[in-house]
Design an enzyme around this catalytic site. Structure first.
Site, short mmCIF file in Angstrom:
data_model
loop_
_atom_site.label_atom_id
_atom_site.label_comp_id
_atom_site.label_asym_id
_atom_site.label_seq_id
_atom_site.Cartn_x
_atom_site.Cartn_y
_atom_site.Cartn_z
N GLN A 1 0.84 -1.19 0.00
CA GLN A 1 0.00 0.00 0.00
C GLN A 1 0.88 1.24 0.00
O GLN A 1 2.09 1.16 0.22
CB GLN A 1 -0.88 0.00 1.26
CG GLN A 1 -0.07 -0.05 2.56
CD GLN A 1 -0.85 -0.57 3.74
OE1 GLN A 1 -2.07 -0.73 3.69
NE2 GLN A 1 -0.16 -0.83 4.85
N HIS B 1 -10.60 5.43 18.89
CA HIS B 1 -9.95 4.29 19.52
C HIS B 1 -10.51 3.98 20.90
O HIS B 1 -10.56 2.80 21.30
CB HIS B 1 -8.44 4.50 19.53
CG HIS B 1 -7.84 4.43 18.16
ND1 HIS B 1 -7.48 5.57 17.46
CD2 HIS B 1 -7.60 3.38 17.34
CE1 HIS B 1 -7.02 5.21 16.27
NE2 HIS B 1 -7.08 3.89 16.18
N ASP C 1 -0.86 1.01 13.40
CA ASP C 1 -0.37 2.28 13.94
C ASP C 1 -0.23 2.25 15.45
O ASP C 1 0.29 3.20 16.05
CB ASP C 1 -1.29 3.43 13.52
CG ASP C 1 -2.75 3.18 13.85
OD1 ASP C 1 -3.05 2.50 14.85
OD2 ASP C 1 -3.63 3.67 13.09
N ASP D 1 -0.76 -7.38 11.54
CA ASP D 1 -0.91 -6.34 10.52
C ASP D 1 -0.06 -6.73 9.31
O ASP D 1 1.09 -7.16 9.47
CB ASP D 1 -0.47 -4.98 11.05
CG ASP D 1 -0.86 -3.85 10.12
OD1 ASP D 1 -1.93 -3.25 10.33
OD2 ASP D 1 -0.11 -3.58 9.16
N ALA E 1 -4.29 -11.28 7.80
CA ALA E 1 -5.07 -11.70 8.96
C ALA E 1 -5.84 -12.98 8.71
O ALA E 1 -5.94 -13.85 9.59
CB ALA E 1 -6.03 -10.57 9.37
N ASP F 1 -9.66 -4.18 13.63
CA ASP F 1 -9.49 -2.76 13.27
C ASP F 1 -8.87 -2.67 11.87
O ASP F 1 -7.73 -2.23 11.70
CB ASP F 1 -8.61 -2.08 14.31
CG ASP F 1 -8.52 -0.57 14.11
OD1 ASP F 1 -9.42 0.01 13.46
OD2 ASP F 1 -7.54 0.04 14.59
#
Length: 316
Positions: free
Chosen positions: A34, A64, A93, A113, A148, A170
């Protein structure tokens, strides 16, 4: 952040990319997965993935806190035992992780991630690590850079794999087929398989205002995966009205107060606000939609149609 190692001017694709953002670009890199872009104006730092806003530091605490803390509050109504193990799918992040680590009883957190550049950046760059309070370097955290869905599928073959008490999903919005697979019945059944019998998971579910068909499709998909969704939403100024779902292996009731395990004062969420997140106004009532399957990818179509039909001048 100007003057730190993020200021890679030579990595910015010059004028064309700068025109896409409202603030100066201090970092931009195309990874194998990405494009990561970070802007900085005044006190506000923003992360974009492939041009789509992921957070603004001015209000990410709303998102969050709303993502993480209702799940702990709901679990406390199911079990007297404290949550010891947590899993985050996405969240590279480290911001959701920051909120998770406010629970001192947590002994271990796995974070999955896809992009190692994302987790490296938010672990090693001091100005970015400050946003997540150094969560990615915490000794209780193990980072797995993996897809994932594949990671969860591989767990099924591991003997003695332990379930997680809390699972945080998330992931970015389902704006393409690759992401859409992570919002399918098949994916959510994998999540169900790794969730403890008294565990609670939460799923980022896009905006019920901007993308109502997509949002209620996610709800239907979770229901089809036997996860008993409990929908809720919160206002995040940089995003607007944003939606989530609490899920478990048994029906949940609306939590009335934050978990006793939570340490520290929250900036947004408190006991009075928590139950109101589960109330939807009359113009946002549930829509009957088909669940999202791997072989249909209905959700991506719903998402594209919602965005194409949204008129900001009239709010729909």
């Amino acid at each position: 952040l100007t003057g730190t190692c993020l200021a890679f001017g030579k990595q910015i694709e010059a004028f064309g990319e700068r025109q896409l953002y409202d603030a100066p670009i201090i970092f931009s890199e195309k990874t194998p997965y990405q494009r990561l872009t970070i802007t900085h104006l005044g006190d506000d730092v923003r992360l974009y993935i492939d041009g789509n806003l992921q957070f603004a530091s001015s209000d990410e605490h709303r998102y969050h806190e709303a993502l993480v803390h209702p799940a702990f509050a709901a679990r406390e109504q199911l079990s007297d035992a404290p949550a010891r193990r947590a899993l985050i799918l996405g969240g590279g992040d480290g911001l959701a992780l920051r909120e998770l680590l406010r629970y001192p009883q947590l002994e271990h957190v796995d974070l999955v991630d896809l992009d190692p550049r994302m987790t490296e950046l938010f672990r090693d760059e001091p100005k970015l690590a400050a946003l997540n309070a150094g969560s990615l370097a915490d000794a209780r955290v193990q980072v797995h850079n993996a897809d994932a869905m594949i990671w969860l599928e591989n767990l099924r073959g591991e003997a003695g794999a332990r379930p997680w008490d809390i699972v945080i999903v998330d992931l970015p919005d389902p704006n393409n087929l690759s992401l859409g697979k992570l919002y399918t019945v098949a994916f959510y059944r994998l999540v169900r398989a790794v969730l403890a019998d008294d565990g609670v998971a939460v799923v980022q579910s896009t905006s019920p205002h901007l993308s109502p068909n997509a949002y209620w499709c996610v709800v239907a998909t979770l229901d089809a995966a036997e996860l008993h969704p409990l929908p809720y939403h919160a206002h995040v100024p940089s995003f607007g009205d944003w939606g989530f779902n609490l899920v478990a292996k048994q029906p949940l009731v609306v939590p009335q107060r934050l978990s006793d395990e939570l340490a520290g004062e929250q900036r947004f969420l408190d006991d009075a606000l928590l139950p109101t997140l589960f109330v939807f106004p009359r113009d946002q009532q549930p829509l009957a939609r088909e669940p999202n399957q791997l072989d249909t990818q209905l959700l991506v179509r719903y998402y594209e149609q919602d965005l194409a039909s949204f008129d900001p001048r009239r709010g729909s």
